[in-house]
Design an enzyme around this catalytic site. Sequence first.
Site, PDB file in Angstrom:
ATOM      1  N   GLU A   1     -30.912  44.765 -17.811  1.00 59.99           N
ATOM      2  CA  GLU A   1     -29.781  45.655 -18.119  1.00 59.99           C
ATOM      3  C   GLU A   1     -30.039  47.037 -17.542  1.00 59.99           C
ATOM      4  O   GLU A   1     -31.158  47.556 -17.607  1.00 59.99           O
ATOM      5  CB  GLU A   1     -29.584  45.745 -19.634  1.00 59.99           C
ATOM      6  CG  GLU A   1     -28.871  44.536 -20.178  1.00 59.99           C
ATOM      7  CD  GLU A   1     -28.534  44.648 -21.655  1.00 59.99           C
ATOM      8  OE1 GLU A   1     -28.798  45.688 -22.267  1.00 59.99           O
ATOM      9  OE2 GLU A   1     -28.009  43.655 -22.187  1.00 59.99           O
TER      10      GLU A   1
ATOM     11  N   ARG B   1     -21.047  32.337  -6.434  1.00 60.58           N
ATOM     12  CA  ARG B   1     -19.903  32.749  -7.264  1.00 60.58           C
ATOM     13  C   ARG B   1     -20.251  34.070  -7.918  1.00 60.58           C
ATOM     14  O   ARG B   1     -21.276  34.199  -8.583  1.00 60.58           O
ATOM     15  CB  ARG B   1     -19.638  31.697  -8.337  1.00 60.58           C
ATOM     16  CG  ARG B   1     -19.185  30.377  -7.769  1.00 60.58           C
ATOM     17  CD  ARG B   1     -18.719  29.476  -8.868  1.00 60.58           C
ATOM     18  NE  ARG B   1     -17.472  29.982  -9.385  1.00 60.58           N
ATOM     19  CZ  ARG B   1     -16.282  29.597  -8.931  1.00 60.58           C
ATOM     20  NH1 ARG B   1     -16.185  28.697  -7.975  1.00 60.58           N
ATOM     21  NH2 ARG B   1     -15.184  30.092  -9.437  1.00 60.58           N
TER      22      ARG B   1
ATOM     23  N   LYS C   1     -15.713  33.208  -1.743  1.00 59.86           N
ATOM     24  CA  LYS C   1     -14.587  32.574  -1.056  1.00 59.86           C
ATOM     25  C   LYS C   1     -14.852  32.628   0.452  1.00 59.86           C
ATOM     26  O   LYS C   1     -15.789  31.987   0.927  1.00 59.86           O
ATOM     27  CB  LYS C   1     -13.276  33.253  -1.487  1.00 59.86           C
ATOM     28  CG  LYS C   1     -13.009  33.096  -2.989  1.00 59.86           C
ATOM     29  CD  LYS C   1     -11.675  33.653  -3.390  1.00 59.86           C
ATOM     30  CE  LYS C   1     -11.342  33.326  -4.830  1.00 59.86           C
ATOM     31  NZ  LYS C   1     -11.692  34.382  -5.782  1.00 59.86           N
TER      32      LYS C   1
ATOM     33  N   THR D   1     -14.472  38.908  -4.815  1.00 56.18           N
ATOM     34  CA  THR D   1     -15.428  37.890  -5.207  1.00 56.18           C
ATOM     35  C   THR D   1     -16.352  37.717  -4.005  1.00 56.18           C
ATOM     36  O   THR D   1     -16.058  38.198  -2.915  1.00 56.18           O
ATOM     37  CB  THR D   1     -14.741  36.540  -5.527  1.00 56.18           C
ATOM     38  OG1 THR D   1     -13.906  36.198  -4.420  1.00 56.18           O
ATOM     39  CG2 THR D   1     -13.915  36.623  -6.784  1.00 56.18           C
TER      40      THR D   1
ATOM     41  N   TYR E   1     -34.252  39.505 -17.448  1.00 58.64           N
ATOM     42  CA  TYR E   1     -33.244  40.437 -17.988  1.00 58.64           C
ATOM     43  C   TYR E   1     -33.420  41.800 -17.323  1.00 58.64           C
ATOM     44  O   TYR E   1     -34.553  42.259 -17.173  1.00 58.64           O
ATOM     45  CB  TYR E   1     -33.423  40.609 -19.511  1.00 58.64           C
ATOM     46  CG  TYR E   1     -32.224  40.079 -20.253  1.00 58.64           C
ATOM     47  CD1 TYR E   1     -30.983  40.691 -20.070  1.00 58.64           C
ATOM     48  CD2 TYR E   1     -32.311  38.986 -21.091  1.00 58.64           C
ATOM     49  CE1 TYR E   1     -29.860  40.197 -20.717  1.00 58.64           C
ATOM     50  CE2 TYR E   1     -31.199  38.496 -21.737  1.00 58.64           C
ATOM     51  CZ  TYR E   1     -29.969  39.105 -21.544  1.00 58.64           C
ATOM     52  OH  TYR E   1     -28.867  38.623 -22.171  1.00 58.64           O
TER      53      TYR E   1
ATOM     54  N   ASP F   1      -7.684  44.322  -4.196  1.00 60.06           N
ATOM     55  CA  ASP F   1      -8.473  43.154  -4.597  1.00 60.06           C
ATOM     56  C   ASP F   1      -8.495  42.217  -3.390  1.00 60.06           C
ATOM     57  O   ASP F   1      -7.510  41.546  -3.093  1.00 60.06           O
ATOM     58  CB  ASP F   1      -7.824  42.488  -5.808  1.00 60.06           C
ATOM     59  CG  ASP F   1      -8.623  41.270  -6.283  1.00 60.06           C
ATOM     60  OD1 ASP F   1      -9.444  40.748  -5.502  1.00 60.06           O
ATOM     61  OD2 ASP F   1      -8.408  40.823  -7.431  1.00 60.06           O
TER      62      ASP F   1
END
Length: 424
Positions: free
Chosen positions: A49, A228, A222, A219, A47, A193
């Site tokens: 954060e 991903r 692709k 992203t 973790y 985008d």
Amino acid sequence: MKKDQEIFNLIKKEDKRQRYGIELIASENFVSSDVMSAMGSCLTNKYAEGYPRKRYYGGCEVVDEIEEIAINRAKKLFGVEYVNVQPHSGSQANAAVMLACLNAGDKILGFNLSHGGHLTHGSPVNFSGKLYENAFYNVEENTGLVDYNKIEDIAIKEKPQMIICGASAYSQDWNYEYFRKIADKVGAILLADISHPSGLIAAKLLNDPAPYCDIITTTTHKTLRGPRGGMIMMGKDFENPWNSKSPKGNIKKMSTILNSGVFPGSQGGPLEHIIAAKAVAFREALNPKFKEYAKQIMKNAKIMSNCFMEKGYKIISGGTENHCMLIDLRNKGITGKEAEKSLGNADITVNKNMVPFDTTSPFITSGMRLGTPAITTRGITEKEIPKMVNLIDKVISNHENKDVIMDVKYHVNNLMKEFPIYSY
Ligand code: DSN
């Protein structure tokens, strides 16, 4: 031997599907074994954060280094000043940007989903259309191209706070300079985008949005061929022009506002295993070999669209200058849904897609979208593309004939055996 046979048998089955089929979904790719290893590493246990050196958890020294490397590699790859590698996906990246830049009820001008846009660009079924007002630009019915003069007219009429350029199913490059002019005219923030073509932009084969657009989202899985995930960038950081939005009215750097749009604004703990895999993919994309790969994606797509047009298929916008194409099947007597199903039976994977001015539903559709990033990763070149188009055409023309489909499947499986996955 894995303990969960039920799931690992299914993973094996999916592995086989991927190995022996022709993958033409424009948004998919095959990652390298290094990217895969980083994703499946111990980093998934951590973790973290917050941001590097400013975390809310102990034990983050290693992941801090990893995240900093990912950021620095992305900066180098895209020639930008600001990068946030934490968004879990492209949709999360867009959500964070909107949260950072807009107030609920502000207006977004985006590319119509049924003309090639994306759900997160203002679609009424998505948060972007539920929380914000929307307006859309379209392609022209006769050309299949966007008309920049018309986008300008719509922007002047609608006065959006944000304009989005970018698409999921548009086979042409974008004129970011023109979009800048439009955004300046109406005082809108300009978001590019680039989720689909980002690998081709990183390889400097398509126009670069960084000098013109305020913010860029993408992203990473692709054409960029990473895990991903999503990412936010800015060519240059700038002062927050929406002073009233920042706490206590202080002028803040846009980078600070965007970072808090991601965390704590819209996400919790970053996926450090995915961030490591992003870093690995960025290193691969910085290698000159990646440019050769990106060139081949575009060459394969161009040849594929030409082969389809020679067989009487209608490609929206008359061809492709990137990695994908949208085929209108209305003159072929088959819906997108039927094409996707019959091709799937022959181990050729595509997705049904609405075409501009479609009168069917998104579950049926009149078209299919095809892209070449995944097959190009496997080593397919212009030599095999005409063979592939012949196989696809055979299925489309005989989609009710099981024998023909089984024969095509046999040829597909034999062809793909020659192009193994994870060979780089
Ligand atoms: N719109 C999806 C695609 O292009 O496949 C990604 O969200």
